[in-house]
Design a protein around this motif. Structure first.
Motif, PDB file in Angstrom:
ATOM      1  N   PRO A 225     156.937  48.159 -21.001  1.00  0.00           N
ATOM      2  CA  PRO A 225     157.185  48.805 -19.712  1.00  0.00           C
ATOM      3  C   PRO A 225     155.988  49.628 -19.233  1.00  0.00           C
ATOM      4  N   THR A 226     156.090  50.096 -18.011  1.00  0.00           N
ATOM      5  CA  THR A 226     155.081  51.000 -17.482  1.00  0.00           C
ATOM      6  C   THR A 226     155.765  52.323 -17.173  1.00  0.00           C
ATOM      7  N   ALA A 227     154.978  53.388 -17.177  1.00  0.00           N
ATOM      8  CA  ALA A 227     155.569  54.705 -16.965  1.00  0.00           C
ATOM      9  C   ALA A 227     154.999  55.323 -15.702  1.00  0.00           C
ATOM     10  N   ALA A 228     155.762  56.236 -15.136  1.00  0.00           N
ATOM     11  CA  ALA A 228     155.293  56.952 -13.959  1.00  0.00           C
ATOM     12  C   ALA A 228     155.608  58.426 -14.114  1.00  0.00           C
ATOM     13  N   LEU A 229     154.699  59.230 -13.603  1.00  0.00           N
ATOM     14  CA  LEU A 229     154.888  60.674 -13.578  1.00  0.00           C
ATOM     15  C   LEU A 229     155.028  61.042 -12.108  1.00  0.00           C
ATOM     16  N   VAL A 230     156.083  61.750 -11.781  1.00  0.00           N
ATOM     17  CA  VAL A 230     156.335  62.062 -10.373  1.00  0.00           C
ATOM     18  C   VAL A 230     156.443  63.569 -10.204  1.00  0.00           C
ATOM     19  N   LEU A 231     155.629  64.113  -9.333  1.00  0.00           N
ATOM     20  CA  LEU A 231     155.746  65.528  -8.999  1.00  0.00           C
ATOM     21  C   LEU A 231     156.369  65.618  -7.619  1.00  0.00           C
ATOM     22  N   SER A 232     157.396  66.451  -7.529  1.00  0.00           N
ATOM     23  CA  SER A 232     158.054  66.554  -6.230  1.00  0.00           C
ATOM     24  C   SER A 232     158.439  67.994  -5.960  1.00  0.00           C
ATOM     25  N   THR A 233     158.721  68.250  -4.690  1.00  0.00           N
ATOM     26  CA  THR A 233     159.169  69.586  -4.321  1.00  0.00           C
ATOM     27  C   THR A 233     160.611  69.743  -4.769  1.00  0.00           C
ATOM     28  N   GLU A 234     161.115  70.959  -4.695  1.00  0.00           N
ATOM     29  CA  GLU A 234     162.497  71.194  -5.107  1.00  0.00           C
ATOM     30  C   GLU A 234     163.466  70.401  -4.252  1.00  0.00           C
ATOM     31  N   GLY A 235     163.078  70.165  -2.998  1.00  0.00           N
ATOM     32  CA  GLY A 235     163.932  69.399  -2.096  1.00  0.00           C
ATOM     33  C   GLY A 235     163.933  67.915  -2.399  1.00  0.00           C
ATOM     34  N   GLY A 236     163.042  67.458  -3.268  1.00  0.00           N
ATOM     35  CA  GLY A 236     163.043  66.055  -3.632  1.00  0.00           C
ATOM     36  C   GLY A 236     161.957  65.245  -2.956  1.00  0.00           C
ATOM     37  N   LYS A 237     161.140  65.885  -2.138  1.00  0.00           N
ATOM     38  CA  LYS A 237     160.076  65.130  -1.484  1.00  0.00           C
ATOM     39  C   LYS A 237     158.911  64.952  -2.458  1.00  0.00           C
ATOM     40  N   ILE A 238     158.486  63.692  -2.605  1.00  0.00           N
ATOM     41  CA  ILE A 238     157.436  63.405  -3.575  1.00  0.00           C
ATOM     42  C   ILE A 238     156.105  63.944  -3.063  1.00  0.00           C
ATOM     43  N   VAL A 239     155.403  64.738  -3.915  1.00  0.00           N
ATOM     44  CA  VAL A 239     154.069  65.185  -3.505  1.00  0.00           C
ATOM     45  C   VAL A 239     152.985  64.354  -4.181  1.00  0.00           C
ATOM     46  N   GLY A 240     153.302  63.726  -5.277  1.00  0.00           N
ATOM     47  CA  GLY A 240     152.299  62.880  -5.904  1.00  0.00           C
ATOM     48  C   GLY A 240     152.877  62.122  -7.076  1.00  0.00           C
ATOM     49  N   THR A 241     152.337  60.932  -7.335  1.00  0.00           N
ATOM     50  CA  THR A 241     152.796  60.158  -8.485  1.00  0.00           C
ATOM     51  C   THR A 241     151.588  59.645  -9.238  1.00  0.00           C
ATOM     52  N   ALA A 242     151.791  59.383 -10.515  1.00  0.00           N
ATOM     53  CA  ALA A 242     150.752  58.753 -11.326  1.00  0.00           C
ATOM     54  C   ALA A 242     151.407  57.601 -12.063  1.00  0.00           C
ATOM     55  N   LEU A 243     150.797  56.406 -11.983  1.00  0.00           N
ATOM     56  CA  LEU A 243     151.390  55.218 -12.592  1.00  0.00           C
ATOM     57  C   LEU A 243     150.493  54.725 -13.712  1.00  0.00           C
ATOM     58  N   SER A 244     151.116  54.426 -14.845  1.00  0.00           N
ATOM     59  CA  SER A 244     150.317  53.880 -15.939  1.00  0.00           C
ATOM     60  C   SER A 244     149.798  52.498 -15.573  1.00  0.00           C
ATOM     61  N   LYS A 245     150.524  51.802 -14.693  1.00  0.00           N
ATOM     62  CA  LYS A 245     150.092  50.462 -14.282  1.00  0.00           C
ATOM     63  C   LYS A 245     148.782  50.519 -13.503  1.00  0.00           C
ATOM     64  N   SER A 246     148.636  51.551 -12.664  1.00  0.00           N
ATOM     65  CA  SER A 246     147.411  51.677 -11.874  1.00  0.00           C
ATOM     66  C   SER A 246     146.211  51.924 -12.775  1.00  0.00           C
ATOM     67  N   ALA A 247     146.466  52.557 -13.930  1.00  0.00           N
ATOM     68  CA  ALA A 247     145.384  52.804 -14.873  1.00  0.00           C
ATOM     69  C   ALA A 247     145.158  51.582 -15.755  1.00  0.00           C
ATOM     70  N   SER A 248     145.860  50.488 -15.454  1.00  0.00           N
ATOM     71  CA  SER A 248     145.775  49.240 -16.214  1.00  0.00           C
ATOM     72  C   SER A 248     146.010  49.453 -17.702  1.00  0.00           C
ATOM     73  N   LEU A 249     146.914  50.350 -17.993  1.00  0.00           N
ATOM     74  CA  LEU A 249     147.213  50.642 -19.393  1.00  0.00           C
ATOM     75  C   LEU A 249     148.374  49.763 -19.853  1.00  0.00           C
ATOM     76  N   LEU A 250     148.083  48.916 -20.849  1.00  0.00           N
ATOM     77  CA  LEU A 250     149.165  48.156 -21.461  1.00  0.00           C
ATOM     78  C   LEU A 250     149.622  48.963 -22.658  1.00  0.00           C
ATOM     79  N   ILE A 251     150.832  49.480 -22.588  1.00  0.00           N
ATOM     80  CA  ILE A 251     151.280  50.427 -23.601  1.00  0.00           C
ATOM     81  C   ILE A 251     151.599  49.689 -24.900  1.00  0.00           C
ATOM     82  N   PRO A 252     150.902  50.004 -25.979  1.00  0.00           N
ATOM     83  CA  PRO A 252     151.203  49.332 -27.256  1.00  0.00           C
ATOM     84  C   PRO A 252     152.529  49.829 -27.809  1.00  0.00           C
ATOM     85  N   ARG A 253     153.257  48.922 -28.485  1.00  0.00           N
ATOM     86  CA  ARG A 253     154.552  49.294 -29.035  1.00  0.00           C
ATOM     87  C   ARG A 253     154.644  48.863 -30.488  1.00  0.00           C
TER      88      ARG A 253
END
Lengths: 443, 269
Positions: free
Chosen positions: A347-375
């Motif tokens: 799978p790929t992971a995402a980190l999401v920072l959002s305001t208390e109201g739920g509006k996303i201010v920024g995300t970081a995706l492991s897919k964008s970093a082309s990281l294939l997560i070893p398992r």
């Protein structure tokens, strides 16, 4: 989650492909009578004084859908999306304009129409499939694949009322997608069933798309729209706001949604809530599993699924659920441990920072970093994401983590919020983002 | 056409199965239920209130005033013919108003031939008549009174079916707009039960009122069924033709009405 991530496995939009849907100045208005009886009287006495108000659900909608094209339909609640899909499916008749469709239409607007809970799954397959327009021989040839896809197994001859709601929805979805259609109409149908089935249903739609079926796809989940669609139609108050390529429509729509979430009264009046918030990602949570930070649990992921087993958030080395730090100085580190079915791609992971109201201010995706997560062989993976000199203005932010499929489209698991971060900043800058600015004076 | 019939058969099964599925005796109920009704009627009206079937000359029993089992059977069979007609219409009247309201998703979400729903309702209600035929045939066979004249029942059925179908289409389409219809029907049904010659013969009604009662198609239906089944008389052709044309007109008007009202279903549901 930008349009760069969409799949480019098909060539579409060629001008020489035939149109399968042509809508010209299409419109639908409802007559709102004070009482349904007034409508009946009006039918018998057309010259009687008009005692109804007209409500226009759709007006002057013109577009074409080419063979093999996938058109996304977006808009806030009450924008006319459902009316448009109902018109094209043939359930409603247009009150103005022209609509021409070519070929067989299958609509996933309603799952399980006509299901009788006292009947067995098998009987309901025949009933529901006949209702949505399949012929007997077609049902018989698809019966095994429907049962297999729904994963009902030996329960197929049990009454449907003994099924869990998940099983019922799976069965209905399997029937609905078994129609060999030229045009497929989908309304939010991807979010059915449990995590494992959602992945399967997603793959099924992808497969139908690859076969060259034209699709009209309506969803509130913008990353689904970006993943599927070639063009997007944005409806607002029954009219076309924009129609065009993904980038031309999605970004303005996102802006509109964000503005709308801050000031709901500014634009539409009758749509009650923000639709593209973190909640709209709609990921199934493991119900009986404690995600508490710092707690390590041995956990085996269910089939075709993946789950977070341990997530810790730390700010400047301090781990916890309520953290505080300083804008442009503090370092945020999020560690995620997950368990997954080893037979599915990592799978790929995402980190999401959002305001208390739920509006996303920024995300970081492991897919964008082309990281294939070893398992490990058991499907256990361990990753961390670090954001240094956190570029957010003062305020309290939610930290959320998401676990997605390898294409970063289908969600397996989410914890949002996993922690809150309180940032201090001594400037009076406005906005959510702080630029790491170099000011220089030149004399 | 075959597709249409397949769809019809699926919904027919759904409607029928929805009622008897899960009950212990299942499809025996369409036979047991009229038997129970007839028993009660015969007990109360024949034995307690001494009602006899005074149709001229064709009594089973040589002693029409008697209380023999044969006499009771004759009364019961006469009630059966009336009940078959009444139960058919009563079911059409009570179930048709909700035939479409109860399936809103078929109106707004699926392209579906909505007229099929009231057609199925009427077809399922026909089961009352079918089961009455079965019961009557068995009893008459035991008594040795079965005859070819009974085949007239097939012709008899045509106007009955058209009446039922027309009523069902009208009630189902109007019922979408006027929900009160569903509430009125139980009262209409109990009125019909007494105003239709079910447990009394038509000629028990005073002559001054007879014309009024004969205007009720159910009266013609039950009386003519009795003539065919129990008295070995041919269908009176002129009456049949009259009812055939009236029922066909009712059905045709119902189709026109349904088509007109159908366009507004989605607005209301």
């Amino acid at each position: 989650m930008s349009s760069e991530h969409q799949q480019n496995d098909r060539v579409v939009g060629s001008a020489d492909l035939p149109d399968v849907i042509v809508a010209k100045q299409l419109g639908k208005s409802y007559r709102l009578y004070r009482h349904p009886v007034d409508r009946l009287l009006h039918f018998f006495m057309p010259n009687r004084k008009k005692n109804f108000a007209s409500f226009t659900a759709l007006h002057n909608v013109t577009f074409e859908l080419k063979k093999g094209e996938v058109l996304g339909v977006i808009g806030v609640n009450g924008a006319g999306k459902s009316t448009l899909l109902q018109l094209i499916s043939g359930a409603l008749h247009p009150s103005e304009g022209q609509l021409r469709t070519q070929g067989r239409i299958a609509a996933i607007l309603e799952l399980g129409a006509g299901f009788n809970p006292d009947f067995s799954g098998r009987e309901n397959i025949y009933l529901n499939a006949a209702t949505i327009g399949l012929e007997k021989y077609e049902i018989e040839s698809r019966l095994d694949s429907i049962i297999d896809f729904a994963g009902i197994g030996d329960h197929i001859d049990q009454p449907v009322k003994t099924y869990s709601s998940g099983m019922q929805v799976r069965l209905a979805f399997a029937i609905a997608t078994s129609v060999d259609a030229d045009i497929l109409i989908i309304d939010e149908a991807l979010s059915v069933g449990d995590g494992a089935f959602r992945r399967k249903s997603f793959d099924r739609i992808m497969e139908i798309r690859k076969r060259g079926t034209s699709i009209l796809f309506c969803s509130h989940v913008l990353f689904h729209i970006e993943a599927f669609c070639d063009r997007v139609l944005w409806l607002h108050r029954g009219k076309i706001q924009r129609l065009g390529a993904l980038s031309e429509v999605i970004l303005p729509y996102q802006d509109f949604i964000d503005a709308y979430s801050l000031d709901g009264s500014a634009q539409p009046t009758d749509a009650p809530r923000v639709e593209q918030s973190t909640e709209a990602l709609k990921v199934n949570k493991a119900p009986d599993f404690d995600h508490s930070a710092g707690q390590s649990v041995r956990f085996k992921a269910p089939q075709n699924d993946a789950r977070f087993t341990e997530v810790t958030v730390s700010l400047d080395g301090v781990t916890g659920k309520e953290l505080s730090g300083t804008s442009l100085l503090s370092t945020l580190e999020v560690s995620m441990r997950f368990a997954s079915d080893p037979s599915i791609p990592s799978p790929t992971a995402a980190l999401v920072l959002s305001t208390e109201g739920g509006k996303i201010v920024g995300t970081a995706l492991s897919k964008s970093a082309s990281l294939l997560i070893p398992r490990t062989e058991d499907g256990i993976g361990y990753i961390s994401a670090t954001i240094s000199r956190i570029p957010l203005n003062k305020g309290r932010y939610r930290v959320g983590v998401y676990l997605f499929c390898e294409r970063a489209i289908h969600g397996y698991d989410m914890i949002d919020p996993v922690a809150h971060v309180m940032l201090e900043h001594h400037g009076s800058e406005q906005g959510a983002c702080l630029f790491q600015t170099v000011w220089e004076a030149h004399l | 056409m075959s597709r249409w019939f397949f769809l019809f058969s699926q919904w027919f099964k759904r409607d029928l199965g929805g009622r008897y599925r899960g009950s212990w005796l299942g499809l025996a109920w369409p036979i047991l239920q009229p038997l129970a009704q007839i028993s009660v009627f015969t007990l109360v009206f024949h034995f307690f209130m001494n009602m006899r079937w005074p149709l001229a000359g064709v009594a089973f029993d040589q002693d029409p005033g008697g209380t023999s089992v044969l006499s009771a059977t004759e009364y019961g069979l006469n009630v059966l013919a009336g009940l078959a007609v009444f139960n058919f219409f009563a079911e059409v009247l009570s179930r048709s108003p909700s035939a479409i309201i109860s399936q809103p998703s078929l109106v707004t979400k699926v392209r579906f031939p909505l007229a099929l729903l009231p057609i199925v309702t009427a077809a399922v209600a026909m089961l009352h008549i079918l089961s009455a035929f079965c019961i009557a045939s068995v009893v008459l066979a035991i008594l040795g009174k079965i005859s070819w004249v009974m085949l007239w029942a097939i012709a008899w059925l045509i106007p009955i079916a058209l009446y039922g179908l027309g009523l069902s289409l009208i009630l189902a389409s109007v019922g979408v707009y006027v929900r009160d219809i569903g509430q009125i029907m139980p009262a209409v049904n109990s009125l019909l039960m007494f105003l239709t010659p079910i447990f009394y013969p038509l000629n028990a009604i005073p002559l001054q009122l007879r014309g009024l009662f004969e205007a009720n198609p159910l009266a013609w239906a039950s009386e003519s069924l009795r003539q065919i089944l129990l008295n070995n008389q041919n269908l009176v052709f002129s009456d049949w033709v009259t009812h055939f044309f009236i029922s066909a007109a009712v059905c045709g008007a119902a189709i026109v009405l349904f088509r007109g009202l159908q366009r507004g279903f989605a607005d209301v549901l």
